[in-house]
Design a protein around this motif. Structure first.
Motif, PDB file in Angstrom:
ATOM      1  N   MET A   1       0.663  -1.149   0.741  1.00 37.20           N
ATOM      2  CA  MET A   1      -0.329  -0.200   0.152  1.00 37.20           C
ATOM      3  C   MET A   1       0.533   1.167   0.282  1.00 37.20           C
ATOM      4  O   MET A   1       1.720   1.563   0.717  1.00 37.20           O
ATOM      5  N   SER A   2       0.991   1.866  -0.819  1.00 41.07           N
ATOM      6  CA  SER A   2       1.290   3.205  -1.022  1.00 41.07           C
ATOM      7  C   SER A   2       0.865   4.657  -0.443  1.00 41.07           C
ATOM      8  O   SER A   2      -0.180   4.634   0.659  1.00 41.07           O
ATOM      9  N   ARG A   3       1.465   5.618   0.451  1.00 42.29           N
ATOM     10  CA  ARG A   3       1.605   6.396   1.141  1.00 42.29           C
ATOM     11  C   ARG A   3       1.496   7.441   0.500  1.00 42.29           C
ATOM     12  O   ARG A   3       2.633   7.716   0.142  1.00 42.29           O
ATOM     13  N   LYS A   4       0.092   8.654   0.910  1.00 40.78           N
ATOM     14  CA  LYS A   4       0.621  10.105   0.107  1.00 40.78           C
ATOM     15  C   LYS A   4       1.426  10.764   1.458  1.00 40.78           C
ATOM     16  O   LYS A   4       1.119  11.033   2.241  1.00 40.78           O
ATOM     17  N   TYR A   5       1.898  11.862   0.477  1.00 46.97           N
ATOM     18  CA  TYR A   5       2.819  13.014   1.602  1.00 46.97           C
ATOM     19  C   TYR A   5       2.093  13.834   0.065  1.00 46.97           C
ATOM     20  O   TYR A   5       2.192  14.194  -0.330  1.00 46.97           O
ATOM     21  N   ASP A   6       2.213  15.002   1.990  1.00 49.05           N
ATOM     22  CA  ASP A   6       1.179  15.987   1.193  1.00 49.05           C
ATOM     23  C   ASP A   6       2.842  17.666   0.869  1.00 49.05           C
ATOM     24  O   ASP A   6       3.812  16.830   0.962  1.00 49.05           O
ATOM     25  N   LYS A   7       2.418  17.952  -0.734  1.00 50.44           N
ATOM     26  CA  LYS A   7       3.614  19.088  -0.453  1.00 50.44           C
ATOM     27  C   LYS A   7       4.568  19.951   0.042  1.00 50.44           C
ATOM     28  O   LYS A   7       5.354  19.460  -0.427  1.00 50.44           O
ATOM     29  N   ARG A   8       4.788  20.177   1.372  1.00 50.67           N
ATOM     30  CA  ARG A   8       5.078  20.675   1.883  1.00 50.67           C
ATOM     31  C   ARG A   8       6.151  19.769   2.246  1.00 50.67           C
ATOM     32  O   ARG A   8       7.448  20.278   3.030  1.00 50.67           O
ATOM     33  N   LEU A   9       5.665  18.769   2.873  1.00 59.75           N
ATOM     34  CA  LEU A   9       6.448  17.441   3.867  1.00 59.75           C
ATOM     35  C   LEU A   9       7.851  16.845   1.916  1.00 59.75           C
ATOM     36  O   LEU A   9       9.048  17.375   2.710  1.00 59.75           O
ATOM     37  N   LYS A  10       6.987  17.025   0.948  1.00 56.58           N
ATOM     38  CA  LYS A  10       8.481  17.061   0.435  1.00 56.58           C
ATOM     39  C   LYS A  10       9.377  17.869   0.166  1.00 56.58           C
ATOM     40  O   LYS A  10      10.315  18.756  -0.346  1.00 56.58           O
ATOM     41  N   ALA A  11       8.260  19.087  -0.687  1.00 52.43           N
ATOM     42  CA  ALA A  11       9.545  20.546  -0.321  1.00 52.43           C
ATOM     43  C   ALA A  11      10.826  20.454   0.604  1.00 52.43           C
ATOM     44  O   ALA A  11      11.357  20.800   0.326  1.00 52.43           O
ATOM     45  N   SER A  12      10.130  20.767   1.594  1.00 53.64           N
ATOM     46  CA  SER A  12      10.564  20.578   3.366  1.00 53.64           C
ATOM     47  C   SER A  12      12.416  20.135   2.677  1.00 53.64           C
ATOM     48  O   SER A  12      13.382  19.160   3.498  1.00 53.64           O
ATOM     49  N   VAL A  13      11.621  18.296   2.505  1.00 56.86           N
ATOM     50  CA  VAL A  13      12.638  16.464   2.199  1.00 56.86           C
ATOM     51  C   VAL A  13      13.644  17.727   0.747  1.00 56.86           C
ATOM     52  O   VAL A  13      14.935  17.443   1.222  1.00 56.86           O
ATOM     53  N   VAL A  14      13.553  17.630   0.493  1.00 63.99           N
ATOM     54  CA  VAL A  14      13.981  18.162  -1.286  1.00 63.99           C
ATOM     55  C   VAL A  14      15.387  19.172  -0.906  1.00 63.99           C
ATOM     56  O   VAL A  14      16.022  19.402  -0.971  1.00 63.99           O
ATOM     57  N   TYR A  15      14.303  20.330  -0.106  1.00 62.25           N
ATOM     58  CA  TYR A  15      14.859  21.620   0.633  1.00 62.25           C
ATOM     59  C   TYR A  15      16.151  21.075   1.095  1.00 62.25           C
ATOM     60  O   TYR A  15      17.469  21.779   0.469  1.00 62.25           O
ATOM     61  N   ASP A  16      15.754  20.257   2.187  1.00 57.03           N
ATOM     62  CA  ASP A  16      16.926  19.978   3.048  1.00 57.03           C
ATOM     63  C   ASP A  16      18.111  19.304   2.699  1.00 57.03           C
ATOM     64  O   ASP A  16      19.142  19.197   2.660  1.00 57.03           O
ATOM     65  N   ILE A  17      17.958  18.632   0.871  1.00 61.58           N
ATOM     66  CA  ILE A  17      18.512  18.034   0.612  1.00 61.58           C
ATOM     67  C   ILE A  17      19.674  18.262  -0.567  1.00 61.58           C
ATOM     68  O   ILE A  17      21.023  18.706  -0.705  1.00 61.58           O
ATOM     69  N   CYS A  18      18.717  19.211  -1.429  1.00 63.97           N
ATOM     70  CA  CYS A  18      18.878  19.682  -2.076  1.00 63.97           C
ATOM     71  C   CYS A  18      20.043  20.859  -2.546  1.00 63.97           C
ATOM     72  O   CYS A  18      21.178  21.999  -2.583  1.00 63.97           O
ATOM     73  N   GLU A  19      19.064  21.620  -1.342  1.00 65.44           N
ATOM     74  CA  GLU A  19      19.797  23.513  -0.750  1.00 65.44           C
ATOM     75  C   GLU A  19      20.626  23.387   0.643  1.00 65.44           C
ATOM     76  O   GLU A  19      21.821  23.902   0.770  1.00 65.44           O
ATOM     77  N   LEU A  20      20.814  22.321   1.144  1.00 67.15           N
ATOM     78  CA  LEU A  20      21.258  22.552   2.491  1.00 67.15           C
ATOM     79  C   LEU A  20      22.625  21.405   2.281  1.00 67.15           C
ATOM     80  O   LEU A  20      23.156  21.326   3.242  1.00 67.15           O
ATOM     81  N   GLY A  21      22.142  20.691   1.824  1.00 69.05           N
ATOM     82  CA  GLY A  21      23.702  19.327   1.549  1.00 69.05           C
ATOM     83  C   GLY A  21      23.349  17.949   2.568  1.00 69.05           C
ATOM     84  O   GLY A  21      24.036  18.155   2.022  1.00 69.05           O
ATOM     85  N   LYS A  22      21.705  18.228   2.733  1.00 67.07           N
ATOM     86  CA  LYS A  22      22.203  17.323   3.601  1.00 67.07           C
ATOM     87  C   LYS A  22      22.454  15.696   3.434  1.00 67.07           C
ATOM     88  O   LYS A  22      21.197  15.628   1.791  1.00 67.07           O
TER      89      LYS A  22
END
Length: 84
Positions: free
Chosen positions: A1-22
């Motif tokens: 069963m797939s889980r739905k993630y909201d846009k803000r969570l996705k944005a936060s995760v991607v920001y941490d990785i792509c912008e903060l270099g985590k």
């Protein structure tokens, strides 16, 4: 069963990785999201940086995001206080 993630969570995760270099794997563990899912989000972001744009969120979503961030910061602050 797939889980739905909201846009803000996705944005936060991607920001941490792509912008903060985590680290992708550490960020996935921190947010308790499967690594492959996070990698898909990062790939989508690299194709179109506006895909998870926070400014496209409604006021309610933005408030919810900020409340989540405040809770997370308070939790981290408590951990830091205990270590001192």
């Amino acid at each position: 069963m797939s889980r739905k993630y909201d846009k803000r969570l996705k944005a936060s995760v991607v920001y941490d990785i792509c912008e903060l270099g985590k680290s992708t794997s550490r960020t996935a563990k921190e947010y308790n999201i499967p690594l492959k899912t996070v990698e898909k989000w990062v790939t989508a972001y690299h194709k179109d940086p506006k895909v998870y744009e926070i400014s496209a969120l409604s006021n309610e979503e933005r408030i919810s995001e900020l409340e989540h961030e405040v809770r997370d910061l308070k939790r981290k602050n408590e951990i830091l206080k205990k270590t001192l």
